[in-house]
Write a protein that holds these residues in place. Structure first.
Motif, PDB file in Angstrom:
ATOM      1  N   VAL A 169     -14.510 -44.097  -2.209  1.00  0.00           N
ATOM      2  CA  VAL A 169     -13.796 -43.029  -1.520  1.00  0.00           C
ATOM      3  C   VAL A 169     -14.791 -41.956  -1.082  1.00  0.00           C
ATOM      4  CG1 VAL A 169     -11.905 -41.357  -1.641  1.00  0.00           C
ATOM      5  CG2 VAL A 169     -11.789 -43.488  -2.973  1.00  0.00           C
ATOM      6  N   VAL A 207     -11.172 -44.434   2.303  1.00  0.00           N
ATOM      7  CA  VAL A 207     -11.595 -45.520   1.411  1.00  0.00           C
ATOM      8  C   VAL A 207     -12.229 -46.614   2.247  1.00  0.00           C
ATOM      9  CG1 VAL A 207     -10.893 -47.144  -0.375  1.00  0.00           C
ATOM     10  CG2 VAL A 207      -9.633 -44.998  -0.081  1.00  0.00           C
ATOM     11  N   SER A 266      -6.101 -50.111  -2.162  1.00  0.00           N
ATOM     12  CA  SER A 266      -6.983 -48.970  -1.892  1.00  0.00           C
ATOM     13  C   SER A 266      -6.238 -47.646  -1.968  1.00  0.00           C
ATOM     14  CB  SER A 266      -7.616 -49.127  -0.504  1.00  0.00           C
ATOM     15  OG  SER A 266      -6.628 -49.194   0.501  1.00  0.00           O
ATOM     16  N   ASN A 267      -4.936 -47.632  -1.653  1.00  0.00           N
ATOM     17  CA  ASN A 267      -4.191 -46.377  -1.700  1.00  0.00           C
ATOM     18  C   ASN A 267      -4.035 -45.862  -3.121  1.00  0.00           C
ATOM     19  OD1 ASN A 267      -2.487 -48.510  -2.338  1.00  0.00           O
ATOM     20  ND2 ASN A 267      -0.747 -47.745  -1.138  1.00  0.00           N
ATOM     21  N   GLU A 307      -7.410 -44.387  -3.891  1.00  0.00           N
ATOM     22  CA  GLU A 307      -7.498 -43.156  -3.105  1.00  0.00           C
ATOM     23  C   GLU A 307      -6.750 -42.006  -3.777  1.00  0.00           C
ATOM     24  OE1 GLU A 307      -6.534 -43.327   1.293  1.00  0.00           O
ATOM     25  OE2 GLU A 307      -4.676 -42.506   0.442  1.00  0.00           O
TER      26      GLU A 307
END
Length: 349
Positions: A175, A226, A261-262, A265
């Motif tokens: 990130v 990201v 990825s969220n 993140e």
């Protein structure tokens, strides 16, 4: 109203707006620059301002023309603005006078209805607001206490999500904060997410929109992106003001959703906010306050819940009812319907 008290609608450039924010705890959504940006092309940015001595009360508003008519209504800018006040919650007389004056001022301006989204984290006299309109609770939002010890914060993350975060980190996802050269790539991820959910025009923003928002908000707006194997796979715009951090708008590439990825993140933003000394991170709730998949995603990061309310009032009943009827709807419960004001609901016919 006391002899000393003054009230009225003020424009974003009016110095009284910033003076009120200097003495109240507020969020980015209350800044005049934010409200003006949000209102551009859709209405007139203003704020209801009330002051009695050294006590201030402020409500950001967007005045909108009702299509096909000469009528005007009022709504909150996007996000969680709602009223802010420098008076204590014990000062019921001030809150009563300010809320009564809000209704009186809007009625004198010829406003038909007013719809406010209240801030779930800022202290309000909900009971007083409820005496001058109708409060409707729309479920809860999720927030994280950033002042808690790290082991407490991390332990409050759902076990499955901790595993996903660790897996994403081991897979090499990283990130980056405030590298604005990555904004076009983050915008693409956002657009793909809006496509996936069939979002309406109100949620469709391009890179120029985000660039203008950055120009307006300056250091109150941040970018988290990201990357995986050199490609930006997700990102989010982050608002930061007075110790409050908000995840504003973000998304993930459809091809990268399996990477989680969220989740990485969101946790990275949490850790970043802690390092900056912020007090709370607000993740928000589900669409329309529902406990949907979006809410369940956010709920995986914290067990802390905040009640989310809207406030509605009909200031001109006859004009409201005529507009509802002209739109092809029955008047029904004027302020309790799921959609308010009802005359802005598209006709089913």
């Amino acid at each position: 109203m006391d002899d000393e008290a003054v009230a009225g609608l003020i424009a974003p450039e009016d110095p009284r707006w910033r003076e009120a924010l200097q003495v109240t705890r507020h969020d980015v959504y209350h800044r005049p620059e934010y409200v003006a940006h949000d209102a551009a092309g859709s209405g007139e940015a203003c704020a209801f301002h009330y002051r009695d001595g050294d006590r201030a009360f402020l409500v950001p508003l967007v005045l909108r023309a009702v299509p096909g008519t000469d009528a005007v209504d009022a709504t909150s800018p996007y996000g969680y603005p709602g009223p802010v006040a420098s008076a204590s919650l014990d000062d019921e007389g001030f809150w009563e006078a300010a809320c009564a004056s809000l209704v009186e001022t809007l009625r004198e301006r010829g406003v038909i209805t007013c719809f406010l989204r209240l801030h779930p984290l800022l202290a309000l006299r909900h009971d007083v607001l409820g005496r001058h309109g109708r409060l409707v609770q729309h479920g809860h939002t999720v927030s994280i206490d950033l002042t808690a010890p790290e082991d407490v914060q991390w332990g409050d993350v759902r076990k499955r999500d901790r595993n996903y975060i660790n897996r994403a980190s081991r897979a090499g996802l990283a990130v980056t904060f405030d590298d604005w050269s990555l904004l076009p790539a983050v915008t693409r991820a956002y657009a793909e997410t809006m496509d996936l959910h069939g979002a309406g025009a109100a949620y469709r923003f391009d890179v120029e929109d985000f660039e203008r928002l950055h120009d307006v908000l300056g250091d109150d707006l941040h970018l988290a992106a990201v990357r995986h194997e050199g490609e930006v796979v997700s990102g989010v715009l982050v608002l930061e003001r007075a110790g409050i951090v908000q995840l504003h708008l973000g998304g993930t590439l459809a091809s990268a959703r399996h990477l989680h990825s969220n989740k990485l993140e969101t946790d990275a933003v949490r850790r970043w906010a802690v390092s900056r000394g912020d007090a709370v991170m607000h993740l928000g709730g589900g669409l329309g306050g529902r406990e949907d998949s979006l809410f369940r995603f956010k709920a995986g990061f914290s067990s802390r819940r905040n009640a989310f309310f809207t406030w509605r009032t009909v200031l001109d009943v006859a004009a409201h009812d005529a507009l509802v009827t002209a739109a092809g709807h029955e008047v029904g419960d004027r302020t309790g319907a799921d959609f308010f004001p009802a005359y802005r609901l598209p006709s089913s016919g």
